[in-house]
Design a protein around this motif. Sequence first.
Motif: not given
Length: 191
Positions: A55-83
């Motif tokens: 996934n292209a999101l995995a290539g940078h920190p802000i994208g990895r935070l989005r992936l964390a949100w999608l993986a149900e780790d909402k405590g360490r992730g960000i939403s789509r609007r935040q991305l």
Amino acid sequence: MITGRPHDPRYPRYENRHIKYSHRQAARKAEERDIMSVATLARVRHGIALSDAPNALAGHPIGRLRLAWLAEDKGRGISRRQLEAAEAYQKIIYAHAGIMGLPMPNVQAQDLTGIHGGSRPEPDEKTIFEIRGRFRDARRLLLDAGAQIGVGSRVNAIVYAVVVEERDERTLSEDEIGMLRCGLNALDRGL
């Protein structure tokens, strides 16, 4: 004498050492696989699941935070609007650096060995005014967000560090992730 790596024996070549046309696409796909395997391993080292690594999101920190949100780790992730707010902020910062004649503000953008010179055409006054205004507005939103939660300019600093300088998201404390989210929410509402 020919230098470089030896040719792959799987691909037949003409006498001038170019790959025969029928095998060029196969060679390109093999090269893409090699490149992707290096990128995939780097992303897995960052804690990304092997299934998410392409996934292209995995290539940078802000994208990895989005992936964390999608993986149900909402405590360490960000939403789509935040991305989306982070991406808009990054574009503003890069545009501002471009009109001010500054180097791009992340480490990967630095070319210490290249030949420098040449230039882009000077943007017109309206464009310069617009970019400076957007930069000023974004910075004001972040500083106001920090003032509202009592941390001053730390919100601005953490958003800049993660979004622009690509600070490793694994080094962020819970407080810093909270400030990052607060700043991204402010940018989402104000930009």
